[in-house]
Design a protein around this motif. Structure first.
Motif, PDB file in Angstrom:
ATOM      1  N   GLN A   1       6.470   6.246  -7.535  1.00  0.00           N
ATOM      2  CA  GLN A   1       5.923   6.682  -8.812  1.00  0.00           C
ATOM      3  C   GLN A   1       6.207   5.750  -9.988  1.00  0.00           C
ATOM      4  O   GLN A   1       5.317   5.451 -10.776  1.00  0.00           O
ATOM      5  CB  GLN A   1       6.475   8.083  -9.138  1.00  0.00           C
TER       6      GLN A   1
ATOM      7  N   ARG B   1       2.234   1.648  -3.463  1.00  0.00           N
ATOM      8  CA  ARG B   1       1.160   2.095  -4.359  1.00  0.00           C
ATOM      9  C   ARG B   1       0.925   3.602  -4.234  1.00  0.00           C
ATOM     10  O   ARG B   1       0.742   4.304  -5.231  1.00  0.00           O
ATOM     11  CB  ARG B   1      -0.120   1.331  -4.013  1.00  0.00           C
ATOM     12  N   ASP B   2       0.953   4.080  -3.014  1.00  0.00           N
ATOM     13  CA  ASP B   2       0.600   5.478  -2.764  1.00  0.00           C
ATOM     14  C   ASP B   2       1.769   6.440  -2.885  1.00  0.00           C
ATOM     15  O   ASP B   2       1.557   7.639  -3.111  1.00  0.00           O
ATOM     16  CB  ASP B   2      -0.010   5.620  -1.363  1.00  0.00           C
ATOM     17  N   HIS B   3       2.997   5.934  -2.738  1.00  0.00           N
ATOM     18  CA  HIS B   3       4.129   6.861  -2.624  1.00  0.00           C
ATOM     19  C   HIS B   3       5.305   6.558  -3.556  1.00  0.00           C
ATOM     20  O   HIS B   3       6.308   7.277  -3.507  1.00  0.00           O
ATOM     21  CB  HIS B   3       4.625   6.893  -1.178  1.00  0.00           C
TER      22      HIS B   3
ATOM     23  N   ALA C   1       0.831  -1.209   0.000  1.00  0.00           N
ATOM     24  CA  ALA C   1       0.000   0.000   0.000  1.00  0.00           C
ATOM     25  C   ALA C   1       0.862   1.255   0.000  1.00  0.00           C
ATOM     26  O   ALA C   1       0.549   2.243  -0.688  1.00  0.00           O
ATOM     27  CB  ALA C   1      -0.926  -0.012   1.213  1.00  0.00           C
TER      28      ALA C   1
END
Length: 250
Positions: free
Chosen positions: A142, A138-140, A135
């Protein structure tokens, strides 16, 4: 396998735990030292601690690389944040902190480096670390083509594959098992990462013939891996990228 579509590994040299002979391992200072030495990829370890915290750390205890003590898994994030992770290495790095995973992701991307993120987890309960790591990525994180996820724990990589089948996965081995190809195929692995000192020429050539990248750790003397390049090794993972300076020149 992932390398049939794109060759993400545009380097022959990867810094180990940042650059563990140049600065305190698994710190932001070590990551910067690797970049300063010319490395374009770094390997670091992500470790699960209490309260779901994710830190960049290698050992099961805090004692060797910080001024703290005790079991790493039981340490609380607020306590780890207070530790000195640099003074043990030299006075120059006194006050260096244990980074969180997010700290490291931001630092590495700011330096435009590739990341080999090793999931340090020896237990069966991979569900406590893998979803959180995935997660966070996924969020941090690129650029998927600048990311490799490695682990000695095949179950952890299997869960990574279940969560996101597009990630570039790399099983880690000290001694390569006889069923290595089955293991790599099961997660569509990108590479096989192994101990250079235990690798045989026959194994190396078999890995390459099967179409996988081959990375070898932890090589700090170029002479000791001279033959490995002939066998097909794609990259070394080293504590001191300056030892392989000739390979860092584009």
């Amino acid at each position: 396998m992932k390398n049939e579509t794109r060759d993400i590994l545009q380097t022959k040299v990867m810094g180990h735990r940042g650059a563990a002979l140049l600065a305190p391992e698994n710190t932001l200072a070590s990551i910067r030292a690797a970049a300063d030495a010319g490395a374009t990829w770094v390997e670091i370890d992500v470790y699960l601690i209490a309260e779901g915290g994710l830190i960049i750390f290698h050992d099961d205890t805090l004692d060797r690389c910080t001024n703290g003590s005790g079991v790493t898994r039981e340490a609380r994030p607020t306590d780890v944040a207070e530790l000195d992770a640099g003074a043990w290495f030299s006075d120059e790095f006194s006050g260096e902190k244990v980074p969180t995973l997010l700290d490291a992701l931001e630092c590495i991307q700011s330096l435009n480096l590739g990341l080999n993120l090793e999931i340090k987890h020896d237990s069966a309960d991979v569900e406590n670390i893998v979803p959180a790591v995935m997660a966070m990525l996924r969020d941090h994180w690129q650029d998927n083509d600048k990311l490799m996820i490695s682990s000695f724990n095949l179950a952890a990589l299997e869960m990574c594959y279940e969560i996101d089948g597009l990630r570039h996965l790399a099983p880690l081995y000290e001694d390569i098992p006889t069923d290595w190809q089955e293991q790599l195929e099961s997660i569509e692995a990108y590479s096989l990462n192994c101990d250079y000192s235990r690798l045989t020429e026959a194994q190396a050539r078999a890995v390459k013939a099967a179409g996988y990248k081959l990375l070898c750790y932890t090589a700090n003397d170029p002479k000791k891996v001279a033959a490995h390049w002939e066998w097909g090794m794609d990259a070394v993972i080293t504590d001191d990228p300056t030892q392989f300076a000739a390979l860092l020149i584009n």
